[in-house]
Design an enzyme around this catalytic site. Structure first.
Site, PDB file in Angstrom:
ATOM      1  CG  HIS A 156      -4.327   9.619  21.088  1.00  0.00           C
ATOM      2  ND1 HIS A 156      -3.819  10.342  19.659  1.00  0.00           N
ATOM      3  CD2 HIS A 156      -3.142   8.601  21.621  1.00  0.00           C
ATOM      4  CE1 HIS A 156      -2.662   9.580  19.214  1.00  0.00           C
ATOM      5  NE2 HIS A 156      -2.164   8.607  20.663  1.00  0.00           N
ATOM      6  CE  LYS A 211      -3.356  15.135  10.155  1.00  0.00           C
ATOM      7  NZ  LYS A 211      -3.704  14.793  11.455  1.00  0.00           N
ATOM      8  CB  CYS A 221      -7.470  11.917  15.528  1.00  0.00           C
ATOM      9  SG  CYS A 221      -7.726  13.355  16.088  1.00  0.00           S
ATOM     10  CG  ASP A 228      -7.346  13.967  20.941  1.00  0.00           C
ATOM     11  OD1 ASP A 228      -7.284  13.057  20.631  1.00  0.00           O
ATOM     12  OD2 ASP A 228      -7.255  14.586  19.986  1.00  0.00           O
ATOM     13  CG  HIS A 257      -7.465  18.129  15.796  1.00  0.00           C
ATOM     14  ND1 HIS A 257      -7.937  18.528  16.887  1.00  0.00           N
ATOM     15  CD2 HIS A 257      -7.043  16.639  16.027  1.00  0.00           C
ATOM     16  CE1 HIS A 257      -7.246  17.626  18.004  1.00  0.00           C
ATOM     17  NE2 HIS A 257      -6.976  16.325  17.318  1.00  0.00           N
ATOM     18  CG  ASN A 314       0.668  12.715  18.504  1.00  0.00           C
ATOM     19  OD1 ASN A 314       1.454  12.540  18.193  1.00  0.00           O
ATOM     20  ND2 ASN A 314      -0.545  12.625  19.599  1.00  0.00           N
ATOM     21  CG  HIS A 339      -3.972  10.346  14.517  1.00  0.00           C
ATOM     22  ND1 HIS A 339      -3.481  10.810  14.599  1.00  0.00           N
ATOM     23  CD2 HIS A 339      -4.697   9.656  15.830  1.00  0.00           C
ATOM     24  CE1 HIS A 339      -3.380  11.042  15.839  1.00  0.00           C
ATOM     25  NE2 HIS A 339      -4.760  11.276  16.804  1.00  0.00           N
ATOM     26  CG  HIS A 361      -7.309   7.612  18.298  1.00  0.00           C
ATOM     27  ND1 HIS A 361      -8.723   8.613  17.478  1.00  0.00           N
ATOM     28  CD2 HIS A 361      -6.737   8.854  18.906  1.00  0.00           C
ATOM     29  CE1 HIS A 361      -7.955   9.866  17.980  1.00  0.00           C
ATOM     30  NE2 HIS A 361      -7.048  10.049  18.500  1.00  0.00           N
TER      31      HIS A 361
END
Length: 249
Positions: free
Chosen positions: A105, A188, A185, A107, A226, A196, A166, A103
């Site tokens: 973002h 989970k 992301c 990271d 993460h 976020n 997300h 995506h």
């Protein structure tokens, strides 16, 4: 005496089994490490400081077939991206065939300039490309719609957009030969919080993950954006986390 010997033997076997269950971690730089997941997949975990969250570890994935590989998400900084590329190509002799972005973002995309500067093709969904450009950031070169199947050697890589969660553009990647799902992301790790949610669609998150479960029912290994990898229980955990938001729609 026999009971004592049996107890000691049990403890030794249990300790060996416990160690065998732990993924081998290799530190290849100050802020980047590699974690073996299966014979042909490795998690790359990079660390950087995000405002409001502190120092955060972000997961990507590497899929290895013979002397070639595909990377999923860049490490979280340009520096760690360069280190990963150097390690794979110069130290291990792999050819990086492509990189797929989960995506828009940071990271997932922070190292795109470094990847593209080496002539490596980068892929992302149309939504991801548009969002990167809207943010004024480097975008993946190749864009796709709801699904894109890539080949690495004779193995398939299934990139699939199941819906918003997300972010509105988040995809998942499934590797059939490894039964590995890179969820990014959207998924989970067990025990994690919401993280976020600035760009999230909370009301649709659970529906989207359930769509992933139906699409890839044979998955064995699940890698979140993460935290620690796990099994299909990470999908169940994520669905449950956002179930109440779905009820509010």
């Amino acid at each position: 005496m026999n009971k004592l010997f049996s107890l000691l033997l049990f403890l030794m076997i249990s300790n060996v089994a416990l160690k065998a269950q732990q993924p081998a971690v290799q530190q290849i730089g100050e802020d980047i490490q590699l974690i073996r997941l299966t014979d042909n997949t490795i998690i790359h975990r990079s660390f950087t400081v995000f405002e409001g969250y502190g120092r955060v570890g972000s997961n990507g994935l590497i899929y290895l077939v013979d002397s070639t590989c595909v990377i999923f998400d860049t490490p979280a900084t340009a520096k760690t991206t360069v280190r990963l590329l150097d390690y794979l190509t110069k130290e291990q002799g792999y050819t990086v065939q492509a990189l797929v972005v989960n995506h828009f973002h940071e990271d997932c995309t922070a190292g795109l300039d470094s990847v593209q500067a080496r002539g490596i093709l980068t892929y992302g969904s149309k939504k991801t490309v548009n969002l990167c450009l809207a943010e004024g950031n480097t975008a993946p070169q190749k864009k796709f719609g709801r699904k894109k199947v890539l080949k690495l050697g004779d193995q398939q890589i299934v990139n699939y957009y199941p819906g918003p969660a997300h972010t509105v553009d988040n995809i998942v990647t499934y590797l059939p030969s490894e039964k590995v799902l890179f969820g990014g992301c959207m998924i989970k790790s067990l025990g994690a919080g919401r993280g976020n949610i600035n760009d999230a669609d909370l009301g649709k998150w659970s529906d989207t993950v359930e769509r992933v479960q139906k699409k890839f029912p044979e998955v064995v290994h699940v890698v979140p954006g993460h935290g620690h990898a796990g099994g299909p229980d990470l999908l169940d955990f994520t669905v449950e986390m956002f179930a109440e938001d779905r009820m509010k729609k």
